[in-house]
Design a protein around this motif. Sequence first.
Motif, PDB file in Angstrom:
ATOM      1  N   THR A 177       0.855  -1.125   0.043  1.00  0.00           N
ATOM      2  CA  THR A 177       0.004   0.069   0.069  1.00  0.00           C
ATOM      3  C   THR A 177       0.987   1.363   0.004  1.00  0.00           C
ATOM      4  N   ARG A 178       0.327   2.290  -0.238  1.00  0.00           N
ATOM      5  CA  ARG A 178       1.278   3.595  -0.431  1.00  0.00           C
ATOM      6  C   ARG A 178       1.512   4.136   1.136  1.00  0.00           C
ATOM      7  N   GLU A 179       0.481   3.850   2.071  1.00  0.00           N
ATOM      8  CA  GLU A 179       1.019   4.277   3.205  1.00  0.00           C
ATOM      9  C   GLU A 179       2.259   3.177   3.851  1.00  0.00           C
ATOM     10  N   ASP A 180       2.237   2.067   3.618  1.00  0.00           N
ATOM     11  CA  ASP A 180       3.293   1.060   3.786  1.00  0.00           C
ATOM     12  C   ASP A 180       4.743   1.368   3.060  1.00  0.00           C
TER      13      ASP A 180
ATOM     14  N   THR B 228       2.524  16.411  11.865  1.00  0.00           N
ATOM     15  CA  THR B 228       1.557  15.884  10.805  1.00  0.00           C
ATOM     16  C   THR B 228       0.484  16.897  10.513  1.00  0.00           C
TER      17      THR B 228
ATOM     18  N   ILE C  42      -5.251   7.599   7.093  1.00  0.00           N
ATOM     19  CA  ILE C  42      -4.089   7.263   7.131  1.00  0.00           C
ATOM     20  C   ILE C  42      -3.914   6.300   8.456  1.00  0.00           C
ATOM     21  N   SER C  43      -3.392   5.380   8.539  1.00  0.00           N
ATOM     22  CA  SER C  43      -3.227   4.632   9.699  1.00  0.00           C
ATOM     23  C   SER C  43      -2.449   5.371  10.803  1.00  0.00           C
TER      24      SER C  43
ATOM     25  N   ALA D  12       1.388   5.073  10.476  1.00  0.00           N
ATOM     26  CA  ALA D  12       2.052   5.615   9.359  1.00  0.00           C
ATOM     27  C   ALA D  12       2.063   7.083   9.213  1.00  0.00           C
ATOM     28  N   SER D  13       1.455   7.824  10.029  1.00  0.00           N
ATOM     29  CA  SER D  13       0.923   9.203  10.000  1.00  0.00           C
ATOM     30  C   SER D  13       2.331  10.135   9.898  1.00  0.00           C
TER      31      SER D  13
ATOM     32  N   VAL E 104       4.525   9.207   6.827  1.00  0.00           N
ATOM     33  CA  VAL E 104       3.855  10.024   5.553  1.00  0.00           C
ATOM     34  C   VAL E 104       4.011  11.633   5.734  1.00  0.00           C
TER      35      VAL E 104
ATOM     36  N   PRO F 260      -3.791   6.502   0.985  1.00  0.00           N
ATOM     37  CA  PRO F 260      -2.903   5.624   1.631  1.00  0.00           C
ATOM     38  C   PRO F 260      -3.107   4.314   1.631  1.00  0.00           C
ATOM     39  N   LYS F 261      -4.329   3.846   1.438  1.00  0.00           N
ATOM     40  CA  LYS F 261      -4.763   2.330   1.336  1.00  0.00           C
ATOM     41  C   LYS F 261      -4.682   1.911  -0.161  1.00  0.00           C
TER      42      LYS F 261
END
Length: 582
Positions: free
Chosen positions: A501-504, A525, A537-538, A541-542, A545, A563-564
């Motif tokens: 995923t993009r956030e990972d 943030t 956004i988890s 991960a914030s 990111v 993010p997902k």
Amino acid sequence: MAKLRIAMLMLLVFFLARPVVTQASSEPNFQTVLSKESPTLNSTFTVEIAANLMTDLYAYELNLTYDRSKLEFVSYTAGEGGFNIDALLTNNGVRLAHTELEKKSGKNGDLKLATVTFKALESGDVKIVLSRVKLVDSQLAAVNYTLDASAIAHIVSIDDNNGNNGNNGNNGNNSNNGAEGNGSSIQPTTPSNVNGSTIKPVIRYDAAAQSVQSTVDLESLQKALNQTTANDKGVKKVIIEVESKPGAKEYVQTIPTSAISNDVKKAEIEIVTPLANLTLPDNMLQAGVTSNEQISLHITSVDPKSLQPSVQNQIGNHPVIQVTLTSGGKIITWDNRQAPVTVSIPYVPTAQELLNPEHIVVWYVDSQGKLTSVPSGRYDAKSGRVSFKTTHFSMYAIGYTNKSFKDLESVAWAKNPIEVMASKGIISGVSDTEFRPSQAVTRADFLVLLVRTLELSGKAGDTFADVPSQAYYYEAVGIARALGIAEGSGDNLFKPLEPITREDMMVLTARALKASGQQVTGGDTSVLQPFSDVAKISAYASESVASLVKAGLIHGNGRQIEPKSTTTRAEAAVLMYNIYNL
């Protein structure tokens, strides 16, 4: 393609040709002639193989025998036109072959059969013998000869040359030089000029070898270190500035072995020469590499014409250098991924290259003539130099390549980053012409890209249960886990083949940047508030990111971070490009 078919046919006929029992009444005469009778250690020289009284010579095979511990085969050229068969290294030498391609009469008279380039690996005498020759005429009849046409190269170390050439005006009572050829005595040192952090050693010039040699002792290095201040990482830097000598093709700088044998990096030594600058970390040598008190760094200019034709075609007229480490008259094999050396080469791009200077690259040339991209190679217009990092010494060439793919029209925003990173060998397409920019990237493939782009290294830690040792991504995942980049998904699993995923992607990138020492500020943030999907956004991960957004590495898709969503190959390539240019 037609030439290739003919060549392959000729190769089969050449090697399967039945030897003729009776030989010609006028036997040919073979000679081997050295370009240098006394080549210096680590230099290159050639052996020319010639023959007299040739009659209808269409193809031939040459077998050279020599001590491979003392000589390294570099390349060869043979014939005029026709086809050179790739050299075949044997246990005690090399086998070369050449054939014409078309149906025609063979050549007659006195002929030069081949010019073979060797590199001197060890001091002492080495005999090069043309031991066997097979000659094939235009009717495909073969004659074999067993020979002893030989030449002896007297390979001398730099120390031997200094002793044999007298005092060169630098040291009138240099009587101890005669014993230096055994590799155990100390290189004599004329006091260097130390000014702050810069050392200017006295040079010695060997005109025959076109080699400049200089030595810096431990006292001079320590004096320079004491006169410089450490950077924000606590590392000091000393510069050894070697005087330029017109016509020199090699620069050899000798320093104390202890100066680059520390356990922890506390200093760097930059050796500045007209051919290239090398910055050596003081922890580059591992324990037990050599017992000698001194070690020498050789920077040698290589003529591209001395390389294999296929390599010549790719390199063209670009600069080629050979970097070697020696001690006690012998080459030291250095390979330390924990202590990279920085190399920079002066370079003036062509007008065409200046249109796309990002496609100026660096290639590592191995002993078989294979070119491999060095990911960190890049051109800097301000300094007028091409620089790269390496963890082993070898032959390196500057090159220019403009890789492109036919399926990038739909991702115009990613086209240049994809092409640049592909040209540098960091990313690759699914074929020579296709990149598939919209295809998802797996977790394993993304880590491979990160490790390659940042040139991360380390001893692999505990393996994940779902990462098999034979997998192409095994080493990259192991390095990432050892550096604290990859933590897995629980139960000792990494799920390497799942799309990332993009956030990972951003979490792994932020950790990798920190592990590589890149200064990327995180934690605030508030920079995410302009994005409409910030709530998706988890929590874990914030901060990652936010740090990448603040650093300008991630721009989002319009007003969304997504993010997902699954990371695409195009998105990953753009992120790698942005990281590369930090």
